[in-house]
Motif scaffolding. Structure first.
Motif, mmCIF file in Angstrom:
data_model
loop_
_atom_site.group_PDB
_atom_site.id
_atom_site.type_symbol
_atom_site.label_atom_id
_atom_site.label_comp_id
_atom_site.label_asym_id
_atom_site.label_seq_id
_atom_site.Cartn_x
_atom_site.Cartn_y
_atom_site.Cartn_z
ATOM 1 N N PHE A 1 0.829 -1.215 0.000
ATOM 2 C CA PHE A 1 0.000 0.000 0.000
ATOM 3 C C PHE A 1 0.858 1.256 0.000
ATOM 4 N N ALA A 2 1.910 1.255 0.810
ATOM 5 C CA ALA A 2 2.772 2.435 0.892
ATOM 6 C C ALA A 2 3.509 2.676 -0.426
ATOM 7 N N ILE A 3 3.965 1.611 -1.054
ATOM 8 C CA ILE A 3 4.648 1.746 -2.349
ATOM 9 C C ILE A 3 3.676 2.237 -3.408
ATOM 10 N N LEU A 4 2.481 1.689 -3.414
ATOM 11 C CA LEU A 4 1.458 2.108 -4.379
ATOM 12 C C LEU A 4 1.108 3.582 -4.195
ATOM 13 N N ALA A 5 0.998 4.015 -2.957
ATOM 14 C CA ALA A 5 0.682 5.420 -2.684
ATOM 15 C C ALA A 5 1.809 6.331 -3.159
ATOM 16 N N GLN A 6 3.030 5.926 -2.931
ATOM 17 C CA GLN A 6 4.163 6.745 -3.370
ATOM 18 C C GLN A 6 4.218 6.812 -4.894
ATOM 19 N N TYR A 7 3.922 5.703 -5.538
ATOM 20 C CA TYR A 7 3.894 5.666 -6.996
ATOM 21 C C TYR A 7 2.795 6.585 -7.535
ATOM 22 N N ALA A 8 1.646 6.608 -6.846
ATOM 23 C CA ALA A 8 0.545 7.488 -7.256
ATOM 24 C C ALA A 8 0.930 8.952 -7.113
ATOM 25 N N VAL A 9 1.682 9.284 -6.087
ATOM 26 C CA VAL A 9 2.123 10.674 -5.885
ATOM 27 C C VAL A 9 3.089 11.088 -6.985
ATOM 28 N N ILE A 10 4.032 10.216 -7.280
ATOM 29 C CA ILE A 10 5.064 10.549 -8.277
ATOM 30 C C ILE A 10 4.455 10.735 -9.664
ATOM 31 N N ASN A 11 3.485 9.915 -10.022
ATOM 32 C CA ASN A 11 2.919 9.935 -11.372
ATOM 33 C C ASN A 11 1.639 10.755 -11.516
ATOM 34 N N ASP A 12 1.236 11.465 -10.477
ATOM 35 C CA ASP A 12 0.044 12.316 -10.499
ATOM 36 C C ASP A 12 -1.194 11.579 -11.022
ATOM 37 N N TRP A 13 -1.532 10.499 -10.354
ATOM 38 C CA TRP A 13 -2.717 9.757 -10.733
ATOM 39 C C TRP A 13 -3.963 10.552 -10.392
ATOM 40 N N VAL A 14 -5.044 10.289 -11.116
ATOM 41 C CA VAL A 14 -6.294 11.007 -10.910
ATOM 42 C C VAL A 14 -6.870 10.694 -9.527
ATOM 43 N N TRP A 15 -6.810 9.459 -9.122
ATOM 44 C CA TRP A 15 -7.350 9.048 -7.829
ATOM 45 C C TRP A 15 -6.279 9.120 -6.738
ATOM 46 N N PHE A 16 -5.537 10.168 -6.756
ATOM 47 C CA PHE A 16 -4.430 10.341 -5.815
ATOM 48 C C PHE A 16 -4.905 10.234 -4.365
ATOM 49 N N ARG A 17 -6.040 10.848 -4.062
ATOM 50 C CA ARG A 17 -6.511 10.871 -2.659
ATOM 51 C C ARG A 17 -6.838 9.466 -2.143
ATOM 52 N N VAL A 18 -7.386 8.632 -2.978
ATOM 53 C CA VAL A 18 -7.691 7.261 -2.569
ATOM 54 C C VAL A 18 -6.405 6.507 -2.263
ATOM 55 N N PHE A 19 -5.426 6.646 -3.149
ATOM 56 C CA PHE A 19 -4.169 5.937 -2.931
ATOM 57 C C PHE A 19 -3.376 6.536 -1.774
ATOM 58 N N HIS A 20 -3.542 7.820 -1.552
ATOM 59 C CA HIS A 20 -2.895 8.463 -0.407
ATOM 60 C C HIS A 20 -3.468 7.889 0.888
ATOM 61 N N THR A 21 -4.771 7.676 0.931
ATOM 62 C CA THR A 21 -5.410 7.067 2.097
ATOM 63 C C THR A 21 -4.944 5.626 2.279
ATOM 64 N N LEU A 22 -4.844 4.900 1.182
ATOM 65 C CA LEU A 22 -4.335 3.531 1.260
ATOM 66 C C LEU A 22 -2.897 3.506 1.783
ATOM 67 N N GLY A 23 -2.105 4.469 1.383
ATOM 68 C CA GLY A 23 -0.735 4.567 1.885
ATOM 69 C C GLY A 23 -0.701 4.800 3.383
ATOM 70 N N PHE A 24 -1.596 5.649 3.869
ATOM 71 C CA PHE A 24 -1.675 5.892 5.304
ATOM 72 C C PHE A 24 -2.074 4.624 6.046
ATOM 73 N N ILE A 25 -3.041 3.897 5.506
ATOM 74 C CA ILE A 25 -3.444 2.616 6.101
ATOM 75 C C ILE A 25 -2.266 1.638 6.071
ATOM 76 N N GLY A 26 -1.502 1.665 4.988
ATOM 77 C CA GLY A 26 -0.321 0.810 4.888
ATOM 78 C C GLY A 26 0.697 1.114 5.972
ATOM 79 N N TYR A 27 0.918 2.396 6.251
ATOM 80 C CA TYR A 27 1.855 2.760 7.308
ATOM 81 C C TYR A 27 1.362 2.263 8.664
ATOM 82 N N ILE A 28 0.068 2.341 8.898
ATOM 83 C CA ILE A 28 -0.490 1.851 10.158
ATOM 84 C C ILE A 28 -0.292 0.335 10.274
ATOM 85 N N LEU A 29 -0.499 -0.384 9.180
ATOM 86 C CA LEU A 29 -0.296 -1.836 9.194
ATOM 87 C C LEU A 29 1.161 -2.193 9.457
#
Length: 75
Positions: free
Chosen positions: A15-43
């Motif tokens: 999740f954290a890697i996916l979120a970072q990849y979404a940030v770098i590539n400016d994905w449209v659903w950035f906020r969803v992946f950013h939330t998933l990244g936060f959940i990944g850090y908690i896990l």
């Protein structure tokens, strides 16, 4: 429980890697992946906490055995 903690660490890392990849590539659903990244850090943090407590528990168990054997030797 070890399997669950290891799975949490693995999923959290993905999740954290996916979120970072979404940030770098400016994905449209950035906020969803950013939330998933936060959940990944908690896990990840939860898995590290579990393994740390398991390690501390093992050390204390070994110390209790040493203390019992010393008290038997003294008597």
């Amino acid at each position: 429980m070890k399997r669950i903690a290891f799975a949490f660490a693995t999923i959290g890392t993905l999740f954290a890697i996916l979120a970072q990849y979404a940030v770098i590539n400016d994905w449209v659903w950035f906020r969803v992946f950013h939330t998933l990244g936060f959940i990944g850090y908690i896990l990840i943090i939860s898995a590290i906490a579990y393994f740390s407590l398991l390690f501390i528990h093992q050390l204390s168990r070994e110390e209790k055995v040493k203390m019992r054997s010393r008290s038997i030797d003294i008597q």
